[in-house]
Design an enzyme around this catalytic site. Structure first.
Site, PDB file in Angstrom:
ATOM      1  CG  ASN A 226      -5.513  -4.566  -9.837  1.00 20.18           C
ATOM      2  OD1 ASN A 226      -4.797  -5.444 -10.299  1.00 20.18           O
ATOM      3  ND2 ASN A 226      -5.021  -3.521  -9.167  1.00 20.18           N
TER       4      ASN A 226
ATOM      5  CB  THR B 182      -2.428   0.563 -11.794  1.00 16.39           C
ATOM      6  OG1 THR B 182      -1.187  -0.108 -11.540  1.00 16.39           O
ATOM      7  CG2 THR B 182      -2.225   2.061 -11.760  1.00 16.39           C
ATOM      8  CD  GLU B 183      -1.256  -3.686  -8.012  1.00 15.93           C
ATOM      9  OE1 GLU B 183      -2.112  -3.425  -8.884  1.00 15.93           O
ATOM     10  OE2 GLU B 183      -0.694  -4.792  -7.905  1.00 15.93           O
ATOM     11  CG  ASN B 184       1.411   1.741  -9.766  1.00 16.44           C
ATOM     12  OD1 ASN B 184       0.496   1.008 -10.139  1.00 16.44           O
ATOM     13  ND2 ASN B 184       2.138   2.431 -10.609  1.00 16.44           N
TER      14      ASN B 184
ATOM     15  CB  SER C 205      -3.812   2.575  -3.989  1.00 13.64           C
ATOM     16  OG  SER C 205      -3.982   1.695  -5.075  1.00 13.64           O
TER      17      SER C 205
END
Lengths: 220, 213, 220, 213
Positions: free
Chosen positions: B25, B48-50, B90
């Site tokens: 990340n 990607t944390e989204n 996530s």
């Protein structure tokens, strides 16, 4: 780290005596029979097995039990019409049983995979399952504290994988696979078919490759 | 004597240090640029944390898909083998220790690996934390990419952070334009210097440094 | 109970002054703009909004803020290049802010939807986020106790729905939608297209219809 | 005077009481048979805890798909509009209070709605709980389908359960061959009787009963 595609016996070589092994499946649906057969051949023993049931008939998990490799079963529903192998071992005092409600089994493994230290669960409050455990009233409702269940290894069965290790499942055979994949140090998945990268729709991946360490093709 | 690294060189250096096949990340801001220098054959997969693994490059506005962005809300592409998931999944992935490396910017890092990167503590600042605290506790390795000194010349690698923390004892490496530091149980080891000597570095920082033999 | 297909204004009529409203989206991706516009027209105020950001530009959530309907924002990342509406209200002392780390925001809503009373989370230990909160060391690691975040209403945007209310999303616009759908008493989803029952593959449903109360078609 | 209900009549009765559009879990054993009597136009959607909404009928062995079973591991069909999910999601759905009704069998139900249906407590019995405890705490309405008396004639609606509990104060209705009971904050109300009078029922049960006006 990158998922390795291998044969079943190679995949299970890292299983050690005394390991906790999460075994997918609800009855025979989603049971990773070929991986269990390889584990029997591999020879690791003194295992703690976490699985919803305690084996059906004489194959799969039942065969592992019959081979005397299992010290303890952690499951929600051992007693079934075709659980004679477990029943015999249990009545003979040759196997330990830890009974965990089915939803706790799933949520405790999810907690292990999700980095949750413990959680307050309403299931089993006021029942023998809650005896000796910490309870707390939150917003007027009573909960029991539940801790994560981690595996050294998870053996699961999915439907298809791409070479990266992304998995999709088939119908209710999905059951515990996606949760167990997140909860073990080493996750080994058997699938009916391995396809090229890009053949699985990114919208439909159920278990992303990050959770899969070893991939074994076992056509059926 | 070598030179301090430019921003692109620093990004290239970090990219080269990321192990093949790692799940990574890259935080918003400077770390995002590391993606540009990853070898396509490395098998590194970006999270990607989204809600995505297998994120590709940032694209120009005329190629943008509003439904496909990175954590900095910039339009990106999807690589073959990508997977989408929702926010709880996530962050379970992040918090559960499944990411091999994350790289974040920082206001300060302490000698113990404490990270401060979300809030200056200024009275009129509007705080915003996003996923930084989750990454700090979750990734197997937390690397920081930052300038070693503020514009005013104050060191950002410090004995103890004066800014509010993002996470405690989480940073394992600090990449700066003049040196790379490895934060180890034994102390802060200088892995490399660029345009500065170990002695100069030791003099400008209020942190005990270990020389790499 | 059965999902009702309706227009946006009808869908939001049950929102009351003082409600907690979960609003999907990460920035504008997944933001249910048409539902928010309907909510503005509907007129409910004194709202607590739970959303990752605090509005972008002048549309969607930012427009709701600009209309003065929001008493409190619960979010992880209010400060953005285009969050001028929120910034102005905040600096003028006209809106409360509760800052929650992004993963806690997601997991606390999941807990609400999953019947979990509270959970021990490692995020924010040793930071201002943990101040005044209960902590516990489990297996040598410190955790902070986190409680569920429930909504009276959730407004989310998905990609397609069938008439039963099953939802699929599109790319990273999925973000908070599936979690918020589980955490609210009344879940209202806007989708680009409503298709017939049977047109969505049961393997690929992300939000099952059980979580969706109102369905609004808003083509784009 | 009417007659005690046969098993099929009881299943038909319960099916008719399930509200249109309800999301319902039918426990293993007798409650499974209720599905057969649901009106296809009712919009009732069946949940099975092994990970599905929109479950259809039980099918014969020659039509069985081993990957598609109900909670009793019998082969079933998939209806249009079905959805699959994993076990953690399935039990989040149950525990989170999203199912409108579940119907389970029981060894005993107490006047307070305590449920005992997983363990007789016998020394040589192998205990098995499955998802019963999760359903007991999770479903908005927990209905029990059982015979009112054991083969030995002992009542199964009791002042207090002697068997180990599955859940406390969770049962809202008890459907039996001779009477339907609603367990309310005010007490146990007899909603209907079949082949028995209220007085006979009151005499055979050690529980205070409220007569429906």
């Amino acid at each position: 780290m990158r998922t390795r595609v291998t044969d079943a016996l190679t995949a299970v070589t890292e299983v050690r005596d005394g390991d906790t092994v999460l075994v997918g499946g609800f009855g025979m649906a989603g049971m990773p029979v070929e991986l269990i057969d390889a584990l029997i051949e591999h020879g690791a023993g003194d295992l703690t097995i976490v699985s919803n049931n305690a084996g059906n008939g004489d194959t799969g998990l039942a065969a592992l039990l019959a081979a005397g490799r299992v010290r303890k079963m952690v499951c929600s529903f051992p007693r079934q019409a075709d659980s004679w192998v477990f029943d015999g071992l249990y009545r003979a005092g040759k196997i330990e049983l830890e009974l965990v409600p089915q939803g706790d089994l799933a949520e405790r493994m999810r907690a292990a995979g999700a980095g949750i230290g413990a959680f307050y669960c309403p299931t089993g409050v006021g029942t023998p399952i809650a005896e000796g455990r910490e309870t707390r009233v939150i917003d007027g409702r009573e909960y029991v504290l539940a801790y994560p269940i981690r595996g050294d290894v998870a053996l699961i069965r999915a439907h298809r994988a791409d070479r990266l290790g992304n998995l999709v499942y088939r119908k209710t055979a999905r059951n515990f696979g996606p949760v167990m994949a997140t909860a073990a140090t080493l996750t080994i998945a058997q699938v009916s078919e391995i396809v090229e990268i890009g053949e699985l729709d990114p919208e439909n991946i159920v278990t992303p490759s990050i959770y899969v360490d070893r991939l074994v093709e076992a056509p059926r | 004597m070598n030179q301090p690294l430019g921003k692109d060189d620093l990004a290239r250096l970090i990219a080269a240090d990321i192990p093949d096949g790692a799940y990574v990340n890259l935080g918003i801001g400077q770390p995002t640029s590391i993606a540009h220098y990853l070898n396509p054959d490395s098998g590194v997969i970006l999270h990607t944390e989204n809600g995505m693994l297998g994120m590709g490059e940032i694209v120009a506005a005329d190629q943008a898909d509003g439904d496909l962005t990175n954590a900095g809300k910039q339009p990106v592409t999807e690589l073959p083998g990508a997977a989408y998931f929702h926010h709880a999944d996530s962050f379970a992935m992040m918090r559960g220790g499944h990411l091999d490396v994350c790289v974040m910017g920082a206001f300060q890092v302490s000698a113990d690996g404490d990270l401060a990167n979300w809030h200056t503590g200024a009275a009129d600042a509007i705080p915003a934390v996003g996923g930084a605290m989750d990454l700090a506790v979750g990734a197997k390795q937390v690397w920081v990419m930052m300038t070693l000194f503020t514009k005013g010349g104050e060191p950002k690698l410090v004995p103890s952070c004066s800014y509010p923390l993002t996470g405690k004892a989480c940073v394992t490496r600090v990449y700066t334009e003049v040196a790379t530091f490895h934060i180890t149980p034994g102390g802060v080891r200088v892995a490399d210097t660029y345009g500065i000597t170990f002695e100069e570095l030791a003099e400008r920082l209020d942190v005990s440094l270990i020389r790499t033999q």
